[in-house]
Design a protein around this motif. Structure first.
Motif, PDB file in Angstrom:
ATOM      1  N   ARG A 158     -96.050  -4.430  18.774  1.00 21.97           N
ATOM      2  CA  ARG A 158     -96.734  -3.633  17.750  1.00 21.97           C
ATOM      3  C   ARG A 158     -98.064  -3.111  18.273  1.00 21.97           C
ATOM      4  NH1 ARG A 158     -97.770  -4.926  11.327  1.00 21.97           N
ATOM      5  NH2 ARG A 158     -99.284  -3.257  10.984  1.00 21.97           N
ATOM      6  N   GLY A 159     -98.817  -3.952  18.932  1.00 21.20           N
ATOM      7  CA  GLY A 159    -100.101  -3.511  19.469  1.00 21.20           C
ATOM      8  C   GLY A 159     -99.939  -2.384  20.468  1.00 21.20           C
ATOM      9  N   ASN A 160     -98.929  -2.471  21.309  1.00 19.06           N
ATOM     10  CA  ASN A 160     -98.696  -1.408  22.287  1.00 19.06           C
ATOM     11  C   ASN A 160     -98.243  -0.119  21.616  1.00 19.06           C
ATOM     12  OD1 ASN A 160     -99.323  -2.564  24.889  1.00 19.06           O
ATOM     13  ND2 ASN A 160     -97.570  -3.916  24.603  1.00 19.06           N
ATOM     14  N   ALA A 161     -97.375  -0.231  20.611  1.00 19.45           N
ATOM     15  CA  ALA A 161     -96.917   0.961  19.901  1.00 19.45           C
ATOM     16  C   ALA A 161     -98.065   1.610  19.126  1.00 19.45           C
ATOM     17  CB  ALA A 161     -95.765   0.602  18.965  1.00 19.45           C
TER      18      ALA A 161
ATOM     19  N   ALA B 148     -89.931   3.639  24.833  1.00 21.12           N
ATOM     20  CA  ALA B 148     -89.773   3.201  26.219  1.00 21.12           C
ATOM     21  C   ALA B 148     -91.067   2.634  26.770  1.00 21.12           C
ATOM     22  CB  ALA B 148     -89.292   4.370  27.075  1.00 21.12           C
ATOM     23  N   LEU B 149     -92.173   3.339  26.528  1.00 19.60           N
ATOM     24  CA  LEU B 149     -93.442   2.875  27.074  1.00 19.60           C
ATOM     25  C   LEU B 149     -93.921   1.609  26.371  1.00 19.60           C
ATOM     26  CD1 LEU B 149     -95.554   3.425  29.188  1.00 19.60           C
ATOM     27  CD2 LEU B 149     -96.753   4.915  27.573  1.00 19.60           C
TER      28      LEU B 149
ATOM     29  N   ARG C  50     -98.625   5.023  16.879  1.00 21.13           N
ATOM     30  CA  ARG C  50     -97.621   4.762  15.854  1.00 21.13           C
ATOM     31  C   ARG C  50     -98.224   3.912  14.735  1.00 21.13           C
ATOM     32  NH1 ARG C  50     -93.363   7.286  17.650  1.00 21.13           N
ATOM     33  NH2 ARG C  50     -92.398   6.854  15.639  1.00 21.13           N
ATOM     34  N   THR C  51     -97.720   4.110  13.507  1.00 23.43           N
ATOM     35  CA  THR C  51     -98.204   3.410  12.324  1.00 23.43           C
ATOM     36  C   THR C  51     -97.080   2.590  11.728  1.00 23.43           C
ATOM     37  OG1 THR C  51     -99.777   5.187  11.866  1.00 23.43           O
ATOM     38  CG2 THR C  51     -99.269   3.682  10.056  1.00 23.43           C
ATOM     39  N   PHE C  52     -97.344   1.338  11.434  1.00 20.06           N
ATOM     40  CA  PHE C  52     -96.325   0.409  10.973  1.00 20.06           C
ATOM     41  C   PHE C  52     -96.452   0.153   9.472  1.00 20.06           C
ATOM     42  CE2 PHE C  52     -96.146  -0.152  15.408  1.00 20.06           C
ATOM     43  CZ  PHE C  52     -94.955  -0.765  15.722  1.00 20.06           C
ATOM     44  N   ILE C  53     -95.300  -0.075   8.836  1.00 20.55           N
ATOM     45  CA  ILE C  53     -95.305  -0.606   7.483  1.00 20.55           C
ATOM     46  C   ILE C  53     -95.069  -2.108   7.579  1.00 20.55           C
ATOM     47  CG2 ILE C  53     -94.440   1.566   6.540  1.00 20.55           C
ATOM     48  CD1 ILE C  53     -91.754   0.155   6.071  1.00 20.55           C
ATOM     49  N   GLU C  54     -95.540  -2.835   6.582  1.00 19.40           N
ATOM     50  CA  GLU C  54     -95.424  -4.286   6.607  1.00 19.40           C
ATOM     51  C   GLU C  54     -94.077  -4.726   6.040  1.00 19.40           C
ATOM     52  OE1 GLU C  54     -97.597  -5.930   8.236  1.00 19.40           O
ATOM     53  OE2 GLU C  54     -98.915  -4.196   8.441  1.00 19.40           O
ATOM     54  N   SER C  55     -93.521  -5.761   6.632  1.00 17.06           N
ATOM     55  CA  SER C  55     -92.281  -6.342   6.126  1.00 17.06           C
ATOM     56  C   SER C  55     -92.598  -7.248   4.939  1.00 17.06           C
ATOM     57  CB  SER C  55     -91.590  -7.161   7.222  1.00 17.06           C
ATOM     58  OG  SER C  55     -90.404  -7.738   6.753  1.00 17.06           O
TER      59      SER C  55
END
Length: 393
Positions: free
Chosen positions: A290-293, A361-362, A298-303
């Motif tokens: 997550r930190g790398n993305a 990929a990255l 990129r923006t994450f939603i919480e599970s």
């Protein structure tokens, strides 16, 4: 040279080839265990990238294992490349495959510097058939310390909920007869399937919110004027865990038994694939991914617990029960289109899909580097009992 910068530079050199590879797979969808073109294109790319490539591993013609580097931490990156009937790559496996190659090439470029051994594992038949389960049981993941992949979805999520899953075919056998002149001489296998489906509909009131039962009729009879002598239904049953799955599956099978009892037909149940387990995300690995993305924008939603109602299933769950694993989602920003819709197929090519491929990929390559260079985490992964002797059989 900084290992993560080296990985980025190696990926950039492959960008055009990776995007073309994804589009090629998307344009030629192949079903489970039939992915001959995709497997060939992927292994050719890895071979050209300096990997040691084994094709047709573990007795599965469209599976492969490619390895590079000689570091103490062995990370496997899983590639999926099967499609769905009629709607093609409506789950984005063309992107999974190409970004796995990209992640492998990028991580392999700095593997010895970072202390990595990198395997790209070609895993066919995720949609149906459980290719990863076959490979796991036959040794493809032996000696691997951690496994990872990333899956397209409408949005980014580091630890998405998944469900355990069982697939089977139900066969009813009755007796044919003229449906008008002598219906009393027939035993109607079509009626048996109707009874079973009606019973399943009534059962839905009494199942857990996270249970799922769904299926299709694959054979309903030969002609309207013939009492059906043989009918077939293909059904999926899902639950929060493998333990929960057994209970709901037993209830569903009793619905099919009711159809046989009510009509006088005989019933045969055939398992179509081994059960899929729920994914056990390794939270430390998922946090690094997550930190790398996020570093790539990129923006994450919480599970959240209530999101389990939107969960699917994957044979990566079985891998995650055997060794530390991650299976994050990477977002195409395509709502209201969701996986397994023709609209989602269309979103798996184009500028947003290209960004998903390169970011995924990255982020995976950087995650492999970070894990290998984190002394505490790397030691924890290397200290766990191995799944078996190194190498596929």
């Amino acid at each position: 040279m900084d290992a993560k910068q080296g990985a980025r530079e190696r990926l950039a050199r492959s960008e055009a080839d990776l995007l073309a590879l994804s589009r090629r797979i998307h344009a030629r969808p192949e079903l489970a265990f039939e992915e001959e073109c995709a497997a060939g294109w992927l292994t050719d790319a890895l071979d050209a990238g300096g990997f040691q490539v084994e094709r047709g591993v573990c007795g599965v013609p469209t599976a492969f294992l490619a390895r590079a580097g000689s570091g103490p931490l062995h990370v496997a990156i899983c590639a999926e490349y099967d499609a769905l009937p009629d709607i093609g790559h409506a789950c984005g496996h063309n992107l999974i495959a190409a970004l796995a190659i990209g992640a492998g090439l990028a991580a392999a470029h700095v593997a010895d510097e970072a202390g990595l051994t990198v395997s790209v594992v070609g895993t066919p038949a995720e949609e149906s058939g459980g290719g990863k389960i076959v490979l796991l049981e036959r040794g493809a993941f032996d000696g691997v310390h951690a496994a990872m992949m990333v899956h397209p979805a409408p949005f980014d999520m580091a630890e998405p909920p998944t469900l355990a899953f069982s697939e089977f075919e139900a066969h009813f056998h009755g007796k044919a007869s003229h449906a008008s002149a002598a219906p009393e001489l027939g035993v109607n296998a079509g009626d048996a399937l109707v009874v079973a489906q009606t019973a399943i509909g009534l059962l839905r009131q009494h199942i857990r919110p996270t249970d799922r039962v769904h299926g299709i009729v694959t054979r309903g009879g030969e002609a309207p004027n013939i009492v059906p002598a043989h009918t077939t239904g293909r059904y999926y049953v899902r639950a929060r865990t493998l333990g929960d799955l057994e209970a709901i599956r037993d209830k569903v099978l009793r619905c099919f038994e009711a159809g046989a009892l009510a009509t006088g037909c005989t019933l045969r149940i055939d398992a179509s694939a081994p059960p899929y387990a729920e994914v056990r995300h390794d939270s430390a690995l998922a946090a690094i991914y997550r930190g790398n993305a996020e570093a790539l924008g990129r923006t994450f939603i919480e599970s959240r617990p209530e999101m389990s109602r939107f969960a699917g299933s994957t044979d990566m769950g079985n891998v995650s029960h055997a060794l530390p694993s991650i299976h994050p989602m990477i977002g195409l920003s395509c709502l209201p289109a969701v996986n397994h819709q023709p609209e989602f197929t269309a979103h798996c090519v184009g500028p947003a899909a290209d960004r998903v491929l390169l970011d995924g990929a990255l982020a995976l390559a950087w995650t492999a580097v970070d894990v290998a260079t984190d002394e505490v985490l790397s030691s924890r992964l290397r200290a766990r009992p191995a799944t078996g002797a190194t190498g596929a059989r």
